[in-house]
Design a protein around this motif. Structure first.
Motif, PDB file in Angstrom:
ATOM      1  N   ALA A 162     -12.607 -26.006  34.784  1.00  0.00           N
ATOM      2  CA  ALA A 162     -11.953 -26.691  33.667  1.00  0.00           C
ATOM      3  C   ALA A 162     -11.740 -28.191  33.876  1.00  0.00           C
ATOM      4  O   ALA A 162     -12.106 -28.996  33.001  1.00  0.00           O
ATOM      5  N   PRO A 163     -11.174 -28.642  35.002  1.00  0.00           N
ATOM      6  CA  PRO A 163     -10.954 -30.089  35.163  1.00  0.00           C
ATOM      7  C   PRO A 163     -12.246 -30.888  35.165  1.00  0.00           C
ATOM      8  O   PRO A 163     -12.285 -32.012  34.648  1.00  0.00           O
ATOM      9  N   TYR A 164     -13.312 -30.308  35.716  1.00  0.00           N
ATOM     10  CA  TYR A 164     -14.593 -31.004  35.756  1.00  0.00           C
ATOM     11  C   TYR A 164     -15.194 -31.118  34.355  1.00  0.00           C
ATOM     12  O   TYR A 164     -15.722 -32.170  33.972  1.00  0.00           O
ATOM     13  N   ARG A 165     -15.101 -30.038  33.600  1.00  0.00           N
ATOM     14  CA  ARG A 165     -15.622 -30.075  32.227  1.00  0.00           C
ATOM     15  C   ARG A 165     -14.877 -31.118  31.392  1.00  0.00           C
ATOM     16  O   ARG A 165     -15.468 -31.879  30.636  1.00  0.00           O
ATOM     17  N   GLU A 166     -13.559 -31.117  31.515  1.00  0.00           N
ATOM     18  CA  GLU A 166     -12.756 -32.074  30.754  1.00  0.00           C
ATOM     19  C   GLU A 166     -13.133 -33.506  31.104  1.00  0.00           C
ATOM     20  O   GLU A 166     -13.273 -34.364  30.218  1.00  0.00           O
ATOM     21  N   ALA A 167     -13.308 -33.789  32.388  1.00  0.00           N
ATOM     22  CA  ALA A 167     -13.642 -35.142  32.827  1.00  0.00           C
ATOM     23  C   ALA A 167     -15.011 -35.573  32.320  1.00  0.00           C
ATOM     24  O   ALA A 167     -15.191 -36.687  31.818  1.00  0.00           O
ATOM     25  N   GLU A 182     -16.842 -34.215  29.750  1.00  0.00           N
ATOM     26  CA  GLU A 182     -16.937 -34.245  28.289  1.00  0.00           C
ATOM     27  C   GLU A 182     -16.217 -35.448  27.684  1.00  0.00           C
ATOM     28  O   GLU A 182     -16.568 -35.909  26.595  1.00  0.00           O
ATOM     29  N   ALA A 183     -15.237 -35.982  28.397  1.00  0.00           N
ATOM     30  CA  ALA A 183     -14.503 -37.141  27.893  1.00  0.00           C
ATOM     31  C   ALA A 183     -15.228 -38.451  28.166  1.00  0.00           C
ATOM     32  O   ALA A 183     -14.857 -39.498  27.626  1.00  0.00           O
ATOM     33  N   ARG A 207     -21.203 -39.963  32.875  1.00  0.00           N
ATOM     34  CA  ARG A 207     -20.796 -38.601  33.208  1.00  0.00           C
ATOM     35  C   ARG A 207     -20.900 -38.284  34.694  1.00  0.00           C
ATOM     36  O   ARG A 207     -20.062 -37.567  35.236  1.00  0.00           O
ATOM     37  N   ALA A 251     -13.698 -36.653  39.503  1.00  0.00           N
ATOM     38  CA  ALA A 251     -13.010 -35.361  39.444  1.00  0.00           C
ATOM     39  C   ALA A 251     -13.160 -34.608  40.763  1.00  0.00           C
ATOM     40  O   ALA A 251     -12.215 -33.970  41.240  1.00  0.00           O
TER      41      ALA A 251
END
Length: 261
Positions: free
Chosen positions: A137-142, A144-145, A151, A158
């Protein structure tokens, strides 16, 4: 934990110089005996009070130990309670707690329970992929933002927040892309025995970044840095572009966890 050079003869109450890393001995004594006063440590280690205080000051600054008020059980005596020094969570992590051995034993059990051989390897691989997804989750959030061109850098930051000491840089030479470099791997010793951990991580990077990636080197394989090549979008090495595709396990397994031939 740093091992700093020792001071001269004040170190030992006996006047003899220690041949051991005294600061680590102080921290180890707190680990073995629990929260301790300066007097406790001096008596156990044969050090002067001044030497113990100096080492404790450094250990506090490094977040290895922390001062606390001594707990008094029963009737309180007059005066302030003595200050004790206890290990922090960071300090406990500095000592070998056999987590690597436990992890290898657990994976070996999974491998055997699945029947060994190819089935056993597949079971370990399934565990490795599930482990990565549970932490994703934290990696995806970082990622995708971040803007598409940022990226890889967002992923590196992250990973660094999780202790991987990662950085992104332009790939050298004629390679059109970037390199994701991880200077630390918390599971390196386990991955030496079970490269499926590296393979699952590489597959995850590929899915997360939406492009085929190639693992060039791993700490588990004996290299100094885990290095993953990430092609620039639209370059010849980019097999999937930016579309949301999933890299199959076999696409990463040829290089992940070991250097390519």
């Amino acid at each position: 934990m740093k091992n700093v050079g020792e001071a001269p003869q004040e170190e030992l109450a006996t006047g003899m110089r220690s041949d051991h890393p005294t600061r680590q001995r102080v921290a180890r004594s707190v680990l073995d005996h629990g929260p301790s006063t300066v007097a406790d440590l001096a008596a156990r280690l044969g050090l002067t009070h001044a030497a113990v205080r100096r080492h404790l000051d450094t250990l506090v600054a490094e977040n290895v130990v922390e001062p606390r008020e001594q707990r008094i059980y029963g009737a309180r005596t007059r005066g302030r309670p003595a200050k004790v020094f206890a290990l922090t969570a960071c300090g406990r992590d500095a000592f070998d707690q056999s987590y690597d051995s436990l992890a290898v034993d657990a994976l070996r059990w999974i491998e055997k329970a699945a029947g060994g051989g190819v089935a056993g390897e597949a079971a370990v691989a399934a565990f490795a992929r599930d482990r990565i997804e549970s932490q994703a989750a934290p990696y995806r959030e970082a990622v995708e933002a971040a803007a598409p061109e940022e990226r890889t850098d967002a992923l590196a930051k992250a990973l660094t927040a999780d202790g991987y000491a990662a950085m992104a840089r332009s790939a050298p030479g004629a390679q059109q892309g970037e390199q994701l470099c991880q200077h630390h791997c918390p599971v390196a010793h386990v991955a030496e025995r079970y490269p499926q951990l590296c393979e699952a991580e590489t597959e995850f990077f590929s899915r997360l970044l939406g492009t085929h990636v190639q693992r060039l080197a791993t700490i588990a394989h004996g290299d100094g840095v885990c290095t993953t090549f990430i092609p620039r979008t639209g370059s010849p090495g980019d097999q999937h572009g930016t579309s949301e595709t999933t890299t199959t396990p076999s696409a990463s397994r040829s290089t992940a966890g070991r250097n390519p031939a």
